[in-house]
Design a protein around this motif. Structure first.
Motif, PDB file in Angstrom:
ATOM      1  N   SER A  46       0.833  -1.197   0.000  1.00 24.22           N
ATOM      2  CA  SER A  46       0.000   0.000   0.000  1.00 24.22           C
ATOM      3  C   SER A  46       0.872   1.253   0.000  1.00 24.22           C
ATOM      4  CB  SER A  46      -0.974   0.002   1.174  1.00 24.22           C
ATOM      5  OG  SER A  46      -0.278   0.094   2.394  1.00 24.22           O
ATOM      6  N   GLN A  47       2.039   1.190   0.659  1.00 20.61           N
ATOM      7  CA  GLN A  47       2.975   2.309   0.603  1.00 20.61           C
ATOM      8  C   GLN A  47       3.524   2.468  -0.800  1.00 20.61           C
ATOM      9  OE1 GLN A  47       5.781   1.346   3.680  1.00 20.61           O
ATOM     10  NE2 GLN A  47       4.778   2.689   5.157  1.00 20.61           N
ATOM     11  N   ASP A  48       3.865   1.335  -1.438  1.00 17.77           N
ATOM     12  CA  ASP A  48       4.351   1.388  -2.807  1.00 17.77           C
ATOM     13  C   ASP A  48       3.288   1.953  -3.739  1.00 17.77           C
ATOM     14  OD1 ASP A  48       6.752   0.294  -1.982  1.00 17.77           O
ATOM     15  OD2 ASP A  48       6.241  -1.745  -2.620  1.00 17.77           O
ATOM     16  N   LEU A  49       2.055   1.573  -3.509  1.00 18.42           N
ATOM     17  CA  LEU A  49       0.949   2.082  -4.318  1.00 18.42           C
ATOM     18  C   LEU A  49       0.812   3.589  -4.131  1.00 18.42           C
ATOM     19  CD1 LEU A  49      -1.463   1.616  -6.190  1.00 18.42           C
ATOM     20  CD2 LEU A  49      -2.823   1.107  -4.155  1.00 18.42           C
ATOM     21  N   ALA A  50       0.896   4.034  -2.890  1.00 18.60           N
ATOM     22  CA  ALA A  50       0.799   5.471  -2.613  1.00 18.60           C
ATOM     23  C   ALA A  50       1.943   6.228  -3.280  1.00 18.60           C
ATOM     24  CB  ALA A  50       0.799   5.724  -1.117  1.00 18.60           C
ATOM     25  N   GLU A  51       3.145   5.687  -3.196  1.00 20.40           N
ATOM     26  CA  GLU A  51       4.296   6.326  -3.838  1.00 20.40           C
ATOM     27  C   GLU A  51       4.107   6.387  -5.349  1.00 20.40           C
ATOM     28  OE1 GLU A  51       7.991   4.502  -2.691  1.00 20.40           O
ATOM     29  OE2 GLU A  51       7.555   4.761  -0.563  1.00 20.40           O
ATOM     30  N   SER A  52       3.580   5.319  -5.917  1.00 19.20           N
ATOM     31  CA  SER A  52       3.339   5.289  -7.362  1.00 19.20           C
ATOM     32  C   SER A  52       2.286   6.318  -7.766  1.00 19.20           C
ATOM     33  CB  SER A  52       2.898   3.896  -7.802  1.00 19.20           C
ATOM     34  OG  SER A  52       3.925   2.960  -7.597  1.00 19.20           O
ATOM     35  N   LEU A  53       1.245   6.450  -6.969  1.00 21.80           N
ATOM     36  CA  LEU A  53       0.206   7.435  -7.261  1.00 21.80           C
ATOM     37  C   LEU A  53       0.739   8.862  -7.161  1.00 21.80           C
ATOM     38  CD1 LEU A  53      -2.776   5.742  -5.413  1.00 21.80           C
ATOM     39  CD2 LEU A  53      -2.621   6.171  -7.867  1.00 21.80           C
ATOM     40  N   VAL A  54       1.541   9.118  -6.123  1.00 26.00           N
ATOM     41  CA  VAL A  54       2.130  10.448  -5.969  1.00 26.00           C
ATOM     42  C   VAL A  54       3.084  10.739  -7.120  1.00 26.00           C
ATOM     43  CG1 VAL A  54       3.706  11.819  -4.531  1.00 26.00           C
ATOM     44  CG2 VAL A  54       1.838  10.537  -3.472  1.00 26.00           C
ATOM     45  N   GLN A  59       4.737  13.533 -11.954  1.00 24.42           N
ATOM     46  CA  GLN A  59       5.253  13.460 -13.323  1.00 24.42           C
ATOM     47  C   GLN A  59       4.274  14.054 -14.326  1.00 24.42           C
ATOM     48  OE1 GLN A  59       8.328  12.857 -14.255  1.00 24.42           O
ATOM     49  NE2 GLN A  59       8.826  12.556 -12.111  1.00 24.42           N
ATOM     50  N   SER A  60       2.998  13.974 -14.022  1.00 24.91           N
ATOM     51  CA  SER A  60       2.000  14.622 -14.871  1.00 24.91           C
ATOM     52  C   SER A  60       2.215  16.129 -14.880  1.00 24.91           C
ATOM     53  CB  SER A  60       0.595  14.281 -14.369  1.00 24.91           C
ATOM     54  OG  SER A  60      -0.373  15.015 -15.069  1.00 24.91           O
ATOM     55  N   GLN A  61       2.526  16.682 -13.717  1.00 22.31           N
ATOM     56  CA  GLN A  61       2.791  18.113 -13.634  1.00 22.31           C
ATOM     57  C   GLN A  61       4.106  18.475 -14.328  1.00 22.31           C
ATOM     58  OE1 GLN A  61       2.501  18.772  -9.402  1.00 22.31           O
ATOM     59  NE2 GLN A  61       0.282  19.069  -9.504  1.00 22.31           N
ATOM     60  N   VAL A  62       5.111  17.613 -14.217  1.00 25.51           N
ATOM     61  CA  VAL A  62       6.378  17.842 -14.914  1.00 25.51           C
ATOM     62  C   VAL A  62       6.146  17.838 -16.429  1.00 25.51           C
ATOM     63  CG1 VAL A  62       8.651  16.847 -15.439  1.00 25.51           C
ATOM     64  CG2 VAL A  62       7.846  16.949 -13.074  1.00 25.51           C
ATOM     65  N   PHE A  63       5.339  16.881 -16.886  1.00 26.53           N
ATOM     66  CA  PHE A  63       5.032  16.802 -18.319  1.00 26.53           C
ATOM     67  C   PHE A  63       4.345  18.081 -18.781  1.00 26.53           C
ATOM     68  CE2 PHE A  63       2.573  15.724 -22.044  1.00 26.53           C
ATOM     69  CZ  PHE A  63       3.418  14.920 -22.772  1.00 26.53           C
ATOM     70  N   ASP A  64       3.342  18.534 -18.026  1.00 25.24           N
ATOM     71  CA  ASP A  64       2.624  19.758 -18.386  1.00 25.24           C
ATOM     72  C   ASP A  64       3.555  20.968 -18.413  1.00 25.24           C
ATOM     73  OD1 ASP A  64       0.281  18.296 -18.607  1.00 25.24           O
ATOM     74  OD2 ASP A  64      -0.478  18.909 -16.634  1.00 25.24           O
ATOM     75  N   SER A  65       4.449  21.048 -17.445  1.00 26.93           N
ATOM     76  CA  SER A  65       5.402  22.161 -17.395  1.00 26.93           C
ATOM     77  C   SER A  65       6.355  22.126 -18.586  1.00 26.93           C
ATOM     78  CB  SER A  65       6.203  22.126 -16.093  1.00 26.93           C
ATOM     79  OG  SER A  65       5.350  22.279 -14.988  1.00 26.93           O
ATOM     80  N   SER A  66       6.826  20.945 -18.929  1.00 33.29           N
ATOM     81  CA  SER A  66       7.720  20.804 -20.081  1.00 33.29           C
ATOM     82  C   SER A  66       6.989  21.163 -21.372  1.00 33.29           C
ATOM     83  CB  SER A  66       8.272  19.386 -20.160  1.00 33.29           C
ATOM     84  OG  SER A  66       9.084  19.104 -19.046  1.00 33.29           O
ATOM     85  N   ALA A  67       5.726  20.789 -21.460  1.00 34.05           N
ATOM     86  CA  ALA A  67       4.930  21.129 -22.644  1.00 34.05           C
ATOM     87  C   ALA A  67       4.760  22.648 -22.745  1.00 34.05           C
ATOM     88  CB  ALA A  67       3.579  20.437 -22.588  1.00 34.05           C
ATOM     89  N   ARG A  68       4.609  23.311 -21.609  1.00 35.42           N
ATOM     90  CA  ARG A  68       4.499  24.776 -21.629  1.00 35.42           C
ATOM     91  C   ARG A  68       5.802  25.419 -22.088  1.00 35.42           C
ATOM     92  NH1 ARG A  68       2.491  24.636 -16.135  1.00 35.42           N
ATOM     93  NH2 ARG A  68       0.466  23.675 -16.328  1.00 35.42           N
TER      94      ARG A  68
END
Length: 85
Positions: A46-54, A59-68
């Protein structure tokens, strides 16, 4: 730093975050499929799952920033071409 290298750095950032998102998504998809929920390793999973979700969200935000960054560089190139013409 020229505009072309800014575009390249933005694209590299997008590619790296895409790879990391794919890895996190794979870990999320596999979570809970190998162990029973009442096993001692369930809390670790469950900790691994939480880390993966975070990580997926970050990374979604990093992708959006790089796209900008790429978009801004594209607009700058367009402006420079308009000025030159």
């Amino acid at each position: 730093m020229d505009v072309g290298s800014v575009v390249n750095q933005g694209l590299i950032g997008m590619q790296k975050s895409q790879v990391s998102m794919a890895q996190s998504a794979q870990q999320i998809a596999q979570a809970g499929t190998t162990q029973r929920a009442d096993s001692p390793q369930a809390s670790s999973q469950s900790q691994d799952l939480a880390e993966s979700l975070v990580n997926l969200r970050a990374q979604s935000q990093v992708f959006d920033s790089s796209a900008r960054v790429v978009k801004s560089a594209d607009e700058t190139i367009g402006t420079l071409l308009d000025i030159k013409a």
